[in-house]
Design a protein around this motif. Sequence first.
Motif, short mmCIF file in Angstrom:
data_model
loop_
_atom_site.label_atom_id
_atom_site.label_comp_id
_atom_site.label_asym_id
_atom_site.label_seq_id
_atom_site.Cartn_x
_atom_site.Cartn_y
_atom_site.Cartn_z
N GLY A 129 0.79 -1.21 0.00
CA GLY A 129 0.00 0.00 0.00
C GLY A 129 0.83 1.27 0.00
O GLY A 129 1.98 1.29 0.44
N LEU A 130 0.22 2.33 -0.51
CA LEU A 130 0.79 3.67 -0.50
C LEU A 130 -0.20 4.60 0.19
O LEU A 130 -1.41 4.55 -0.11
CB LEU A 130 1.06 4.17 -1.92
N SER A 131 0.29 5.46 1.08
CA SER A 131 -0.60 6.38 1.78
C SER A 131 0.06 7.74 1.95
O SER A 131 1.29 7.85 2.01
CB SER A 131 -1.02 5.81 3.14
N ASN A 132 -0.80 8.77 2.04
CA ASN A 132 -0.35 10.14 2.32
C ASN A 132 -1.16 10.69 3.48
O ASN A 132 -2.40 10.60 3.47
CB ASN A 132 -0.56 11.04 1.09
N THR A 133 -0.47 11.23 4.46
CA THR A 133 -1.12 11.86 5.61
C THR A 133 -0.79 13.34 5.61
O THR A 133 0.38 13.72 5.57
CB THR A 133 -0.64 11.22 6.92
N ASP A 134 -1.84 14.17 5.64
CA ASP A 134 -1.67 15.62 5.72
C ASP A 134 -2.08 16.08 7.11
O ASP A 134 -3.19 15.77 7.57
CB ASP A 134 -2.51 16.32 4.66
N ILE A 135 -1.21 16.85 7.77
CA ILE A 135 -1.45 17.32 9.13
C ILE A 135 -1.79 18.81 9.08
O ILE A 135 -1.18 19.57 8.32
CB ILE A 135 -0.23 17.05 10.03
N SER A 136 -2.75 19.21 9.90
CA SER A 136 -3.27 20.58 9.83
C SER A 136 -2.29 21.62 10.37
O SER A 136 -2.42 22.81 10.04
CB SER A 136 -4.58 20.67 10.61
N THR A 137 -1.33 21.24 11.17
CA THR A 137 -0.40 22.20 11.77
C THR A 137 0.98 22.08 11.14
O THR A 137 1.46 20.98 10.85
CB THR A 137 -0.27 21.97 13.29
N GLY A 138 1.62 23.21 10.90
CA GLY A 138 3.01 23.22 10.43
C GLY A 138 3.21 22.70 9.03
O GLY A 138 4.35 22.41 8.66
N GLY A 139 2.14 22.55 8.24
CA GLY A 139 2.30 22.02 6.89
C GLY A 139 2.83 20.60 6.89
O GLY A 139 3.52 20.17 5.95
N GLY A 140 2.52 19.82 7.95
CA GLY A 140 3.07 18.48 8.09
C GLY A 140 2.55 17.51 7.05
O GLY A 140 1.38 17.57 6.64
N LYS A 141 3.40 16.58 6.66
CA LYS A 141 3.04 15.56 5.66
C LYS A 141 3.81 14.28 5.95
O LYS A 141 5.00 14.32 6.30
CB LYS A 141 3.34 16.06 4.25
N ILE A 142 3.13 13.14 5.80
CA ILE A 142 3.76 11.82 5.96
C ILE A 142 3.44 11.00 4.72
O ILE A 142 2.26 10.79 4.41
CB ILE A 142 3.26 11.09 7.22
N GLU A 143 4.46 10.54 4.01
CA GLU A 143 4.28 9.67 2.85
C GLU A 143 4.79 8.29 3.23
O GLU A 143 5.95 8.14 3.60
CB GLU A 143 5.04 10.23 1.64
N THR A 144 3.91 7.29 3.12
CA THR A 144 4.21 5.96 3.66
C THR A 144 4.02 4.88 2.62
O THR A 144 3.02 4.87 1.88
CB THR A 144 3.31 5.65 4.87
N THR A 145 4.98 3.96 2.57
CA THR A 145 4.86 2.73 1.79
C THR A 145 4.77 1.58 2.79
O THR A 145 5.58 1.49 3.71
CB THR A 145 6.07 2.53 0.87
N GLY A 146 3.78 0.70 2.59
CA GLY A 146 3.57 -0.39 3.54
C GLY A 146 3.50 -1.74 2.88
O GLY A 146 3.06 -1.87 1.73
N TYR A 147 3.95 -2.76 3.62
CA TYR A 147 3.87 -4.16 3.19
C TYR A 147 3.39 -4.97 4.40
O TYR A 147 3.80 -4.69 5.52
CB TYR A 147 5.23 -4.70 2.75
N ALA A 148 2.56 -5.96 4.16
CA ALA A 148 2.07 -6.75 5.30
C ALA A 148 1.76 -8.17 4.87
O ALA A 148 1.42 -8.44 3.71
CB ALA A 148 0.84 -6.10 5.92
N ALA A 149 1.86 -9.07 5.83
CA ALA A 149 1.45 -10.47 5.67
C ALA A 149 0.53 -10.81 6.83
O ALA A 149 0.78 -10.43 7.98
CB ALA A 149 2.66 -11.40 5.66
N ALA A 150 -0.56 -11.53 6.53
CA ALA A 150 -1.55 -11.86 7.56
C ALA A 150 -1.98 -13.31 7.41
O ALA A 150 -2.01 -13.86 6.31
CB ALA A 150 -2.76 -10.94 7.46
N ILE A 151 -2.33 -13.91 8.54
CA ILE A 151 -2.90 -15.25 8.55
C ILE A 151 -4.23 -15.20 9.31
O ILE A 151 -4.45 -14.31 10.14
CB ILE A 151 -1.96 -16.29 9.19
N SER A 152 -5.11 -16.14 9.00
CA SER A 152 -6.44 -16.11 9.62
C SER A 152 -6.98 -17.52 9.78
O SER A 152 -6.56 -18.46 9.09
CB SER A 152 -7.41 -15.28 8.78
N ALA A 153 -7.93 -17.68 10.68
CA ALA A 153 -8.65 -18.94 10.88
C ALA A 153 -10.09 -18.61 11.25
O ALA A 153 -10.33 -17.84 12.18
CB ALA A 153 -8.00 -19.77 11.98
#
Length: 339
Positions: A129-153
Amino acid sequence: AATHFTGSTDSALYAFEFNCDMFGICGFERTGFGDAGGVIESYAATLAELSSLPSMRRRLEGRVRSEEEAGEKEDIGVWGRIEGAFASFEPGVSATNSEYEIQDTRIRFGADYPLEDIGLTLGGNLWFGLSNTDISTGGGKIETTGYAAAISAAFERNDFYADGQFQFALFSSDLSASGFPASGSDATAFSVSGEAGYSFPLSGFNVIPQAQVIWVSADFDDINIGGGQTASLGDGAALTGRVGVFADKEFKGSEGEYGDAGKGNVYAGLNLLVPLDGETAARVGAETLTSELEAVAGELNVGGSYAWGEKRGVFGEAAVSLGSEVTEYRANVGLRFGF
């Protein structure tokens, strides 16, 4: 005559004013947090949100089985889907008075292996996944690349079901703000979910009251924010409860190209999302920057699936969550194949 002078300056974490009083005594006075404060505070909250787990229905929604097929052997299912989400958060508690918005897109692939004799379905999935977070104070920004593995039953017996999930995720983020240069950070997150529900017929529908608890624990590497200051994780754990009810309706389609009638279902659900522990925090020296979601939100889900022939199906869902602190829109669409 008295004189008064006010100037200002920013550090990475704090904002100051330079004041001179009527006696001519001057000095810097801290007035709040600097540009880096909001982005550092929102980072742990962003990781917790990106690491959350879906309901069993969302994970297995492409599995379509009519009532007369309930006793037959079920195929191994392989599926893939594209997911998109936009969420806006106004935390009830924020040390920096920051709000934030997250846009997230991911691709997920998985497989499910049914053990019919004991009513168990084992599964696993991977996502990017790719995500962008915009923060209301200080012009903050977070650009994130994510990878995950999950198991279920998932266990199903006599209209009752119980479901468990475990996920491990890796994230790589770039954080920036107006007065603070871009800084990279790597993070990990563990997520665990437990869910249970019961299905009963009502006026031609299957009605399924259900409940789920999701626990997330995220951790990130220390971040250099300049001026000799380093930010570290204070609290990356979050616990969310979901209680609700779904209703679905099965239907039969027309004859397919292989002579088999298609089949599918449509459903709708109403949920309450309860932040049992919505506090996350980061630390800079002795300072703790806390962000906390406190209010219950409502969620509406609508979706469906359709299978034609013997081995192919399509599915999708749209959802909206609304509350005093959260507004979120989500959608996904995917394909499923049986073997």
